[in-house]
Design a protein around this motif. Sequence first.
Motif, short mmCIF file in Angstrom:
data_model
loop_
_atom_site.label_atom_id
_atom_site.label_comp_id
_atom_site.label_asym_id
_atom_site.label_seq_id
_atom_site.Cartn_x
_atom_site.Cartn_y
_atom_site.Cartn_z
N LYS A 183 0.81 -1.22 0.00
CA LYS A 183 0.00 0.00 0.00
C LYS A 183 0.84 1.27 0.00
CE LYS A 183 -2.97 -0.45 3.39
NZ LYS A 183 -3.49 -1.05 4.66
N ILE A 184 2.11 1.19 0.34
CA ILE A 184 2.94 2.39 0.41
C ILE A 184 3.02 3.10 -0.94
CG2 ILE A 184 5.29 3.24 0.77
CD1 ILE A 184 5.52 1.32 3.11
N PRO A 185 3.31 2.40 -2.07
CA PRO A 185 3.34 3.11 -3.36
C PRO A 185 1.99 3.72 -3.74
CG PRO A 185 4.43 0.97 -3.53
CD PRO A 185 3.72 0.99 -2.21
N THR A 186 0.89 3.02 -3.43
CA THR A 186 -0.43 3.55 -3.80
C THR A 186 -0.77 4.79 -2.98
OG1 THR A 186 -1.59 2.06 -2.27
CG2 THR A 186 -1.22 1.26 -4.50
N TYR A 187 -0.44 4.79 -1.70
CA TYR A 187 -0.70 5.97 -0.87
C TYR A 187 0.18 7.13 -1.32
CZ TYR A 187 -3.92 4.09 2.62
OH TYR A 187 -5.03 3.60 3.25
N ALA A 188 1.43 6.83 -1.70
CA ALA A 188 2.31 7.89 -2.19
C ALA A 188 1.78 8.47 -3.50
CB ALA A 188 3.72 7.33 -2.39
#
Length: 247
Positions: A183-188
Amino acid sequence: MPDPLYIVCAALAVTISGLGKGGFAGLGMLAMPIMVQGVNPIEGAAILLPILVVQDAVSVWAFRRTWDKAIIAAMLPGMGLGVLLGFAFAKVVDEKVVTGFIGLLSLVFGLYRLWLERGGKIPLPSNSPYWVGSLFGIGSGFASQIAHAGAPPFQMWVIPRQLPRDVLVGTTAIAFAMMNWMKIPTYAALGQFTRANLQASAMLMPLALVATAAGVVLVRKVDAQRFYTLIYVLMVALGLRLVAQML
């Protein structure tokens, strides 16, 4: 100065999340419904994600020797797809819909767990095929991306398999640790890691670590049945409140 209501809600949400990551499976579902009482759900989810990643590290280390590789292999591809679907929908839904979604999940999951506690049966067989787990993984990934609420679909497929306690906790810890990193890339990409949100995460991090460590210790010592019942009743109440706010 931060809103006092936000401070109380954020601290309580992080503590609840830490106890859940420490081994009280399902308890973390209460974190977002509490968080959104003091901050909008988009900011709340962004503040919680770095905290969840660090809490995951603690729980994975604590239960690193007790986990089921087959379950992880079955659910992880679906979780990845679910995260991508949640990312796609995040661009078109507003905060009010996200709040209602969080409330609905909290309401359904709370009622589901209370029903199980009163002797209800889980409809899925304990030997359902692993491809079924992939489908539940999609639901878990989607709900987790939107509202950090991926526990219900995950538990609905995994719990009927009747894993030993530590294996269940370890498998849950590793599955959600991997999914939170997804989820880190999508939130970024959605621009949710603002300076203000990251500062809020950093301020809450010490409490998050203490709560997770406490969960690891307590889960092996405490009979949590009554505690769980109270938590599930609170989930239902908060779920009803959030759904009503959406209408």
